[in-house]
Design a protein around this motif. Structure first.
Motif, PDB file in Angstrom:
ATOM      1  N   PHE B  94       0.860  -1.173   0.000  1.00  0.00           N
ATOM      2  CA  PHE B  94       0.000   0.000   0.000  1.00  0.00           C
ATOM      3  C   PHE B  94       0.899   1.225   0.000  1.00  0.00           C
ATOM      4  O   PHE B  94       1.697   1.391   0.920  1.00  0.00           O
ATOM      5  N   ASP B  95       0.804   2.003  -1.053  1.00  0.00           N
ATOM      6  CA  ASP B  95       1.576   3.233  -1.096  1.00  0.00           C
ATOM      7  C   ASP B  95       3.074   2.965  -0.857  1.00  0.00           C
ATOM      8  O   ASP B  95       3.750   3.732  -0.173  1.00  0.00           O
ATOM      9  N   GLY B  96       3.544   1.848  -1.360  1.00  0.00           N
ATOM     10  CA  GLY B  96       4.953   1.508  -1.208  1.00  0.00           C
ATOM     11  C   GLY B  96       5.293   0.699   0.030  1.00  0.00           C
ATOM     12  O   GLY B  96       6.397   0.194   0.151  1.00  0.00           O
ATOM     13  N   HIS B  97       4.340   0.583   0.983  1.00  0.00           N
ATOM     14  CA  HIS B  97       4.616  -0.192   2.201  1.00  0.00           C
ATOM     15  C   HIS B  97       4.175  -1.637   2.010  1.00  0.00           C
ATOM     16  O   HIS B  97       3.004  -1.870   1.738  1.00  0.00           O
ATOM     17  N   PRO B  98       5.084  -2.597   2.176  1.00  0.00           N
ATOM     18  CA  PRO B  98       4.636  -3.997   2.154  1.00  0.00           C
ATOM     19  C   PRO B  98       3.763  -4.241   3.387  1.00  0.00           C
ATOM     20  O   PRO B  98       4.135  -3.842   4.487  1.00  0.00           O
ATOM     21  N   LEU B  99       2.613  -4.865   3.189  1.00  0.00           N
ATOM     22  CA  LEU B  99       1.663  -4.977   4.298  1.00  0.00           C
ATOM     23  C   LEU B  99       1.443  -6.392   4.799  1.00  0.00           C
ATOM     24  O   LEU B  99       0.743  -6.578   5.794  1.00  0.00           O
ATOM     25  N   ALA B 100       2.033  -7.392   4.129  1.00  0.00           N
ATOM     26  CA  ALA B 100       1.806  -8.767   4.586  1.00  0.00           C
ATOM     27  C   ALA B 100       2.291  -8.917   6.023  1.00  0.00           C
ATOM     28  O   ALA B 100       3.414  -8.529   6.346  1.00  0.00           O
ATOM     29  N   GLY B 101       1.444  -9.425   6.884  1.00  0.00           N
ATOM     30  CA  GLY B 101       1.826  -9.658   8.268  1.00  0.00           C
ATOM     31  C   GLY B 101       1.770  -8.422   9.151  1.00  0.00           C
ATOM     32  O   GLY B 101       2.098  -8.488  10.326  1.00  0.00           O
ATOM     33  N   VAL B 102       1.362  -7.291   8.600  1.00  0.00           N
ATOM     34  CA  VAL B 102       1.287  -6.065   9.401  1.00  0.00           C
ATOM     35  C   VAL B 102      -0.034  -6.054  10.171  1.00  0.00           C
ATOM     36  O   VAL B 102      -1.086  -6.397   9.626  1.00  0.00           O
TER      37      VAL B 102
END
Ligand SMILES: Nc1ncnc2c1ncn2[C@@H]1O[C@H](COP(=O)(O)OP(=O)(O)O)[C@@H](O)[C@H]1O
Ligand SMILES: [Mg+2]
Lengths: 326, 342
Positions: B94-102
């Motif tokens: 999202f918007d450059g942030h990897p979000l898996a596991g966040v």
């Protein structure tokens, strides 16, 4: 039957340190359940942390009063983390199961014979309150409050107990009116919604568990002061359920409710005891013994609670509107 | 509705008609400017693949509709992307942030805020308290600062002011001191959406925002969604009503049995045979853009000028705008109207 005596006894219960301890521990439950929705059925365990943490550090380690209090609080925080870390990510009922079990485990641990040197086993511990009474500013003598006359020690423990209750009530009130308290109430209503708004629900629940536990621990210390003794039998599950009774009587999501609930609880117990014993001794009631009357008192409290739930389910101080839609 | 909260947008997101897809539109096509990129995300429940999305991008500053029959996996996909459920495999940024596991709360803090298909309001808090809870950066939410009102009182005033503006927009201001539990289902949907906006998110994900909402409120809800775009937000929403989708969506993603089966601008997607087969086969009553249905829609929209002007629907419904232009005024214009003039 001496009605005046019975009434004075009941009035004395209102200001007794035990009532203050019950009110404070029930306030802890209000933080847990009333505000955050955490089902803690092990408040007796937190009280035991206070009682034993305080008594053991005084007797075994000769700790001064304030250090002993601090040790008790540290025990309480550790206990809260032990309970919270595995359960607070799970559904609410897991905490309920773990707390009830942990409180019982704590009680069995302090009762084991192997630890008799430290915990006193089933006999408990005695004579650890000198540090507290050494702080007493009231000169020796008797103090007449009208309905009761107190020794300077009795007065000191009452003043301390109620000052502590008042302080904790103010702190909890301020906390619950803050944005932090708003997050707790949001978690109580729907924790996923709160998560979706970017709040770390787990951390808030842990904070609430620790704070409510600390109130229970302070109550545990208060509870031991007038007796100057700790008895493991006092920290059974029924203590937790008496505290829940106080909470329900007074109103769950209120600050003064639990304290008022504790007062009602003890006044009802005292009045029924006085009246029943009086009636038995003067031969008005012949079909039960005084021992049975002792049991009957708790039945009366149960009936009072049932009546309350029927006619005023939100508790004495609770907000009807908050209960109207669930 | 007033323009007060509309950021003085330097870019007019409503008038941007550049193509959304990079190249040809189709399932899993690349976007010119994606805000959310999903790769190989799968989620199995027992034997079934609830979600099996190979590649999906959500275009920035656009309104994207996610449609599909019941059980297609739309809600599950929402849950996965926002950290409320864990996938069996896959990654997304999202918007450059990897979000898996966040964790879900961190996802929200990054600016990706969702609502729930089953509305979640805090019933025993007032409407205003619900709104305040949505705000970000309130130092008083930290335990260390909670006791000191001087540390958070000012921010609380700002938050309250922001909440009041939003409540007014969503026509909930009269209810501000009522318990949220006393609201109707439609009002709860509105409250949940307004609350999500308190944090000023970049991407708003709405799961069936119109479901169960009184038809009288639907139109204003649609306007709100379009206003979000005007204010620079990206919207991804789940919806069943084709007319609604056609009316406000810039882009449509169709899911069936966990997979993305079609993508494209609304008008194209509705002609897609895969969509008709997968989604509409079971819904003969849904109108697929025949002239009768279109007329009904236009009649409905004519009741509300602000909802028509300045959207990409102009292409379909534009011939009405000229007629109404003379009547359009400040009072009824709203955000979209002024943008259109500017
Ligand atoms: N928690 C769950 N446990 C088991 N199956 C689930 C669960 N959640 C969703 N499913 C299944 O996954 C599929 C997709 O569901 P969902 O995402 O809710 O669909 P949609 O929102 O598109 O209607 C359905 O077949 C549903 O039964
Ligand atoms: Mg769904």
């Amino acid at each position: 039957m001496d009605f005046l005596n019975i009434l004075n006894g009941a009035l004395g219960e209102i200001i007794s340190p035990t009532t203050a301890a019950y009110g404070l521990a029930a306030l802890g439950l209000a933080v847990h359940f009333g505000y955050t929705g955490l089902l803690n059925f092990g408040q007796a365990g937190f009280m035991a942390m206070g009682a034993y943490g305080f008594a053991i550090s005084t007797l075994t380690f000769n700790a001064p009063f304030w250090v002993a209090v601090l040790v008790a609080l540290v025990c309480s925080v550790v206990f809260a983390f032990l309970l919270g870390i595995p359960t607070l990510r799970l559904r609410a009922d897991y905490l309920a199961i773990v707390t009830i079990a942990a409180a019982e485990i704590a009680r069995y641990v302090v009762t084991t014979n192997r630890l008799t040197d430290v915990t006193g086993s089933a006999g408990g511990l005695n004579g650890f309150t000198n540090g507290f009474y050494a702080l007493n500013p009231f000169p020796e003598g008797r103090y007449d409050l009208g309905f009761v006359a107190l020794s300077h020690r009795d007065l000191w423990v009452r003043v301390t107990a109620w000052a502590l209750v008042a302080l904790c009530c103010v702190l909890v009130l301020l906390l619950m009116r803050s944005p932090w308290g708003r997050v707790l109430k949001g978690i109580r209503e729907d924790e996923n919604a709160v998560r979706s708004l970017g709040k770390n629900v787990y951390a808030y629940k842990m904070q609430a568990l620790v704070i409510g536990g600390i109130l229970g621990t302070l109550a545990g210390i208060l509870f031991t002061l007038p007796r100057s003794s700790v008895q493991p039998a006092n920290y059974g599950t029924e203590l937790t359920f008496f505290l829940w009774t106080c909470l329900l009587l007074g109103g769950m999501a209120t600050v003064l409710g639990p304290v008022l609930g504790a007062m009602i609880f003890w006044v009802v117990l005292s009045l029924t005891q006085g009246l029943l014993y009086g009636a038995i001794e003067s031969g008005i009631i012949t079909f039960i013994t005084t021992t049975q009357a002792g049991q009957l008192r708790y039945i009366m409290v149960g009936i009072a609670l049932m009546l309350l739930m029927i006619f005023r389910p939100q508790g004495v101080l609770g907000n009807k509107r908050e209960l109207a839609f669930t | 509705m007033t323009d007060k909260t509309t950021a003085p947008a330097t870019i007019d997101f409503m008038a941007d008609t550049r193509p959304i897809a990079e190249g040809e539109a189709g399932p899993g096509c690349r976007k010119r400017d994606p805000i959310l990129t999903v790769r190989h995300v799968t989620r199995r429940f027992g034997g079934i693949n609830a979600v099996d999305v190979d590649f999906l991008e959500i275009p920035r500053h656009k309104i994207t509709a996610l449609i599909g029959p019941n059980g297609a996996g739309k809600t599950t996909l929402f849950n996965l992307l926002t950290g409320f459920d864990q996938p069996n495999s896959g990654e997304w940024t999202f918007d450059g942030h990897p979000l898996a596991g966040v964790a879900s709360y961190k996802v929200a803090r990054l600016g990706m805020v969702r609502t729930f298909q089953l509305t979640k309001v805090m019933g025993k808090l007032t409407v205003l308290e619900n709104m305040r809870l949505g705000a970000a950066d309130q130092p008083g939410e930290r335990l260390s600062a909670a006791l000191f009102k001087n540390l958070w009182g000012r921010r609380e005033k700002e938050i309250t002011a922001q909440a009041e503006v939003l409540l007014e927009k969503f026509k909930l201001d009269a209810k501000r001191n009522d318990y949220a539990a006393s609201l109707s289902g439609g009002q709860r949907k509105l409250l949940e959406m307004a609350r999500a906006l308190m944090a000023r998110p970049k991407l708003v994900m709405l799961d069936e925002p119109m479901a169960g909402v009184n038809p009288a409120l639907t139109q204003s809800l649609l306007d709100h969604i379009k206003n979000l775009k005007a204010e620079g937000m990206t919207v991804l929403f789940v919806e069943h009503d084709m007319q609604v989708v056609r009316h406000i969506a810039d882009w449509v993603v169709v899911m069936a049995e966990g997979k993305v089966v079609a993508e494209g601008p609304p008008a194209d997607v509705m002609k897609d045979q895969a969509v008709i087969d997968a989604y509409l086969g079971a819904h003969h009553d849904v109108d697929l853009g025949d002239t009768e249905g279109l007329k009904e829609l236009e009649a409905e929209l004519a009741q509300d000028q602000a909802s028509v002007v300045g959207t990409e629907d102009e292409g379909i419904l534009g011939h009405h705008i000229a007629e109404r232009d003379g009547r359009r005024d400040e009072a009824a214009g709203g955000t979209a109207g002024r943008k259109d003039q500017g």
